[in-house]
Design a protein around this motif. Structure first.
Motif, PDB file in Angstrom:
ATOM      1  N   CYS A  31      52.642  38.526  37.413  1.00 41.03           N
ATOM      2  CA  CYS A  31      52.354  39.962  37.373  1.00 41.03           C
ATOM      3  C   CYS A  31      53.565  40.737  37.906  1.00 41.03           C
ATOM      4  O   CYS A  31      54.007  40.501  39.030  1.00 41.03           O
ATOM      5  CB  CYS A  31      51.114  40.289  38.214  1.00 41.03           C
ATOM      6  SG  CYS A  31      50.860  42.072  38.384  1.00 41.03           S
ATOM      7  N   CYS A  34      52.380  42.873  41.278  1.00 39.38           N
ATOM      8  CA  CYS A  34      52.028  42.294  42.585  1.00 39.38           C
ATOM      9  C   CYS A  34      52.562  40.875  42.771  1.00 39.38           C
ATOM     10  O   CYS A  34      52.452  40.311  43.861  1.00 39.38           O
ATOM     11  CB  CYS A  34      50.507  42.320  42.787  1.00 39.38           C
ATOM     12  SG  CYS A  34      49.665  41.064  41.823  1.00 39.38           S
ATOM     13  N   CYS A  50      45.843  41.067  35.275  1.00 36.12           N
ATOM     14  CA  CYS A  50      46.081  40.461  36.585  1.00 36.12           C
ATOM     15  C   CYS A  50      44.775  40.487  37.367  1.00 36.12           C
ATOM     16  O   CYS A  50      44.198  41.557  37.595  1.00 36.12           O
ATOM     17  CB  CYS A  50      47.169  41.216  37.337  1.00 36.12           C
ATOM     18  SG  CYS A  50      47.390  40.582  39.012  1.00 36.12           S
ATOM     19  N   CYS A  53      45.567  42.292  41.181  1.00 36.77           N
ATOM     20  CA  CYS A  53      45.681  43.747  41.367  1.00 36.77           C
ATOM     21  C   CYS A  53      44.960  44.537  40.276  1.00 36.77           C
ATOM     22  O   CYS A  53      45.027  45.769  40.256  1.00 36.77           O
ATOM     23  CB  CYS A  53      47.139  44.167  41.499  1.00 36.77           C
ATOM     24  SG  CYS A  53      48.094  44.066  39.990  1.00 36.77           S
ATOM     25  N   THR A  55      45.446  45.097  37.088  1.00 37.44           N
ATOM     26  CA  THR A  55      46.161  45.877  36.075  1.00 37.44           C
ATOM     27  C   THR A  55      46.432  44.962  34.885  1.00 37.44           C
ATOM     28  O   THR A  55      46.284  43.748  34.993  1.00 37.44           O
ATOM     29  CB  THR A  55      47.528  46.376  36.589  1.00 37.44           C
ATOM     30  OG1 THR A  55      48.214  45.276  37.167  1.00 37.44           O
ATOM     31  CG2 THR A  55      47.392  47.485  37.585  1.00 37.44           C
TER      32      THR A  55
HETATM   33 ZN   LIG Z   1      49.054  42.036  39.815  1.00 42.47          ZN
END
Ligand SMILES: [Zn+2]
Length: 288
Positions: A31, A34, A50, A53, A55
């Protein structure tokens, strides 16, 4: 790779994505927001979700292809075209070649040029140093020529460019605000290893460099252009390539963007024998 090879190796947008995923992540997505490796694949969108996080991302996040709406195959073809365009490639021409608007092509070229920044190793050995003037309006083109005595004064609308070139090696060049001793000495010290042998013309701003370097001077004012190994012809050859590119392809280059164009010409020159230049550029494109 020429455009036919690129076209065959990357026939679709999806093939380009696959290639970028291999180059950037070695096929193990991370990712970009993060750093987590815990994600779910969204194969239809060629994206990932992800789970850390929450997203979604694709391989193009934070690369020169970030948020592009242009098919990646066109990007790959554009990169190949620029790398092979010895005299440069205008946005208008690129637009025609890959069927995008001139504005899109311009934007793509600016992004591609971001990968053309050279590493910072100092040049060493025999180094040619020279200044020239680039750009300006058509009617002032005759001012390209240096004035007698190698003083290198250009027209008011021209931009001074200084270069350092290692014989049989790399060239570096950049625009400068003037060609004073302070400016030229600064550039030489930034780019050339102490103790190297400098070759310059007799422009007075080069005086004093002999404290740190060997310094041989060719006297252009005396009609002397080559005195054995003492000359700046290799760098002058590069200048003519750069100027033909700027005048022939770009017609007018705003001083604001001049360094980008210069980087592009330096990059092509410095990679003239690099057979992997396309892969190297793709690698820089995703790691930058
Ligand atoms: Zn992430």
């Amino acid at each position: 790779m020429n455009i036919i090879q690129v076209y065959k190796q990357f026939p679709t947008h999806a093939d380009c994505i696959k290639h970028l995923e291999k180059v950037r992540w070695n096929n193990e997505p991370v990712c970009p927001y993060c750093g987590s490796k815990n994600q779910s694949s969204l194969p239809k969108e060629q994206r990932y979700h992800c789970n850390n996080c929450n997203t979604t991302f694709s391989v193009t996040v934070n690369t020169i292809f970030h948020k592009t709406k242009v098919d990646l195959q066109k990007w790959f073809l554009a990169i190949s075209l620029v790398l092979n365009a010895k005299k440069g490639l205008s946005a208008r021409q690129l637009g025609r070649d890959i069927e995008v608007t001139k504005d899109t092509a311009w934007y793509m070229l600016m992004r591609i040029r971001k990968t053309f920044v050279d590493d910072a190793d100092l040049l060493e050995g025999i180094i040619e140093v020279d200044e020239t003037y680039v750009g300006g309006k058509n009617k002032n083109r005759h001012k390209d020529k240096k004035t007698e005595g190698g003083q290198g004064r250009g027209g008011d609308d021209k931009t001074a460019v200084v270069g350092t070139l290692q014989r049989d090696g790399k060239v570096r060049a950049q625009k400068v605000k003037d060609v004073s001793a302070k400016t030229l000495h600064g550039i030489v010290k930034q780019n050339v290893k102490k103790g190297s042998q400098l070759m310059t013309d007799e422009w007075k701003s080069y005086n004093g460099l002999a404290l740190l370097y060997g310094h041989s001077i060719v006297k252009h004012a005396m009609g002397e252009y080559v005195n054995g190994a003492v000359h700046t012809n290799t760098l002058e050859g590069f200048w003519s390539l750069l100027k033909r590119g700027v005048i022939g392809q770009f017609h007018y280059v705003s001083p604001k963007y001049l360094n980008k164009y210069i980087d592009e010409f330096c990059f092509r020159y410095n990679n003239r024998e690099n057979k992997n230049i396309f892969s190297d550029t793709i690698l820089k494109a995703v790691k930058s």
